[in-house]
Write a protein that holds these residues in place. Structure first.
Motif, PDB file in Angstrom:
ATOM      1  N   ARG A   1       0.922  -1.519  -0.013  1.00 41.04           N
ATOM      2  CA  ARG A   1      -0.030  -0.034   0.178  1.00 41.04           C
ATOM      3  C   ARG A   1       1.104   1.206  -0.057  1.00 41.04           C
ATOM      4  O   ARG A   1       0.463   2.207  -0.704  1.00 41.04           O
ATOM      5  CB  ARG A   1      -0.915   0.029   1.220  1.00 41.04           C
ATOM      6  CG  ARG A   1      -1.784   1.211   1.323  1.00 41.04           C
ATOM      7  CD  ARG A   1      -2.470   1.474   2.563  1.00 41.04           C
ATOM      8  NE  ARG A   1      -3.878   0.469   2.414  1.00 41.04           N
ATOM      9  CZ  ARG A   1      -4.889   0.801   2.181  1.00 41.04           C
ATOM     10  NH1 ARG A   1      -5.101   2.257   1.851  1.00 41.04           N
ATOM     11  NH2 ARG A   1      -5.938   0.056   2.081  1.00 41.04           N
TER      12      ARG A   1
ATOM     13  N   SER B   1       2.596   1.673  -3.543  1.00 38.67           N
ATOM     14  CA  SER B   1       1.465   1.839  -4.384  1.00 38.67           C
ATOM     15  C   SER B   1       1.131   3.440  -4.351  1.00 38.67           C
ATOM     16  O   SER B   1       0.861   4.080  -5.605  1.00 38.67           O
ATOM     17  CB  SER B   1       0.202   0.996  -4.368  1.00 38.67           C
ATOM     18  OG  SER B   1      -0.586   1.332  -5.367  1.00 38.67           O
ATOM     19  N   GLU B   2       0.626   4.029  -3.065  1.00 37.02           N
ATOM     20  CA  GLU B   2       0.434   5.313  -2.849  1.00 37.02           C
ATOM     21  C   GLU B   2       1.389   6.143  -3.009  1.00 37.02           C
ATOM     22  O   GLU B   2       1.216   7.546  -3.671  1.00 37.02           O
ATOM     23  CB  GLU B   2      -0.035   5.319  -1.324  1.00 37.02           C
ATOM     24  CG  GLU B   2      -1.529   4.786  -1.126  1.00 37.02           C
ATOM     25  CD  GLU B   2      -1.989   4.824   0.381  1.00 37.02           C
ATOM     26  OE1 GLU B   2      -1.288   5.297   1.083  1.00 37.02           O
ATOM     27  OE2 GLU B   2      -3.104   4.462   0.571  1.00 37.02           O
TER      28      GLU B   2
ATOM     29  N   ASP C   1      -4.099  -2.094   7.195  1.00 37.51           N
ATOM     30  CA  ASP C   1      -2.662  -1.900   6.610  1.00 37.51           C
ATOM     31  C   ASP C   1      -2.591  -0.522   6.318  1.00 37.51           C
ATOM     32  O   ASP C   1      -1.575  -0.112   5.522  1.00 37.51           O
ATOM     33  CB  ASP C   1      -2.682  -2.622   5.088  1.00 37.51           C
ATOM     34  CG  ASP C   1      -3.710  -2.345   4.205  1.00 37.51           C
ATOM     35  OD1 ASP C   1      -4.301  -1.345   4.483  1.00 37.51           O
ATOM     36  OD2 ASP C   1      -3.479  -2.616   3.032  1.00 37.51           O
TER      37      ASP C   1
END
Length: 361
Positions: A50, A53-54, A261
């Protein structure tokens, strides 16, 4: 001379264990108690994936490039922001004569220790990965130490499914242990529709929970969790909003299991726990200082546990849940093969999840 805990593989800084090292020696030569595994697939932990990706705005090419850079520069997959990594599957290539792991060349295994302490080399540039999913097909090698943990992959489950389950297998085992210590407790799982969350809900019910509450962030996940039948109550709440989360859960519960998460969920978990209750943190996004100081500031009489990913028998227990609890199988199938598995569907058939490629072939 080799060390059962991998000290000989630490390049820098000297004197720390492999997990805390900034760089490991991932050379392929096997020490007397080591095992070399030909890597087939990595599973990045949810918090790490996460964050990457962010950071890159969902640009898979950029995510792939950063993961490759981390592995190349550190000799392991150890996200410097989240401090987490994941695990892998592959085939045993060579076993040192003094290895206590009981593996033999040709065994197809999942490592049950973090990639943050596993010497790793990727030789294909991750060309087979689009950077858009947690599972990373690749080729290379990894080294296991004398005190590493690995499990031979079950022949009756799709490899991608087994990898996803084993990545989080510590969560349901510890949840079951904690729940069994209470007399019919009420249990809330934050992130109940996720991998570790759905397994923890199933484990809590099997261990004797009187009530299971699944907390999810939106109505889409609420629909998935309701369709699974794993939670007695499903509530939608932002786990980062302490007051809102506690209000959504309602009467404080005996056990709160944190499987989200994202950071910032510590205070809400504490507020949702009853006096004398237990909060179990499984997310690598957790700030343990925030949890401890927040509980102190709230005068909360709760026990807080760090899920370290290892409980004796955890792999077999998690795999048995996915084999025998249709709701768990359905949610994993939905996550891995969203176009193939309908909501609430996924009863094990012939050892494979209905709707998975393995079941369809």
């Amino acid at each position: 001379m080799t060390s059962a805990i991998g000290l000989h593989r630490v390049i820098e800084p000297a004197g720390v264990l492999p997990q805390a090292a900034s760089r490991l020696d991932a050379s392929p030569a096997v020490g007397r108690d080591e095992v070399r595994v030909a890597v087939e697939r990595l599973n990045l932990d949810a918090a790490s994936f996460r964050q990457l990706s962010e950071k890159h705005g969902g640009d898979g090419d950029a995510v792939r490039a950063e993961v490759l850079e981390i592995i190349t520069s550190r000799g392991k997959m150890h996200n410097p922001v989240t401090g987490s990594g994941g695990m892998l599957i592959g085939t045993v290539q060579e076993v040192g004569p003094d290895s206590p792991l009981g593996l033999v060349p040709g065994d197809r295994v999942a490592t049950l220790v973090s990639l943050t302490l596993t010497p790793l080399v990727v030789g294909d540039g991750l060309v087979g990965w689009d950077g858009l999913t947690e599972q990373v097909p690749c080729s290379g090698h990894a080294i296991l130490f004398g005190r590493s943990v690995a499990a031979v992959l079950p022949a009756d489950l799709d490899a991608a499914l087994a990898l996803a389950v084993l990545d989080v297998c510590g969560a349901p085992a510890l949840t079951a242990r904690v729940v069994a210590g209470y007399e019919r407790p009420r249990v809330a799982v934050l992130g109940g529709a996720g991998k570790s969350g759905c397994l923890s809900l199933a484990a809590a019910r099997r261990a004797g929970a009187a009530l299971t509450v699944g907390v999810v962030p939106d109505e889409r996940e609420a629909g998935l969790l309701r369709g699974s039948g794993l939670a007695d109550r499903v509530v939608v709440a932002d786990a980062r909003d302490p007051v809102g989360l506690a209000a959504a859960v309602g009467e404080p519960v005996d056990v709160v299991v944190v499987c989200v998460d994202v950071p910032g969920c510590e205070h809400g978990a504490v507020l949702a726990a009853a006096a004398g209750g237990t909060v179990v943190f499984f997310s690598m996004a957790t700030s343990f200082s925030a949890a401890a100081l927040g509980a102190e500031g709230l005068a909360a009489d709760v026990t807080m546990l760090i899920g370290n990913g290892y409980v004796p028998g955890h792999a077999g227990y998690a795999l048995e849940l996915v084999r025998t609890v249709p709701g768990v199988a359905g949610l994993f199938g939905r996550r891995l093969w969203p176009d193939r598995v309908p909501v609430g569907f996924g009863a094990p058939v012939g050892g494979c999840v209905v709707g998975s490629p393995a079941a369809s072939d």
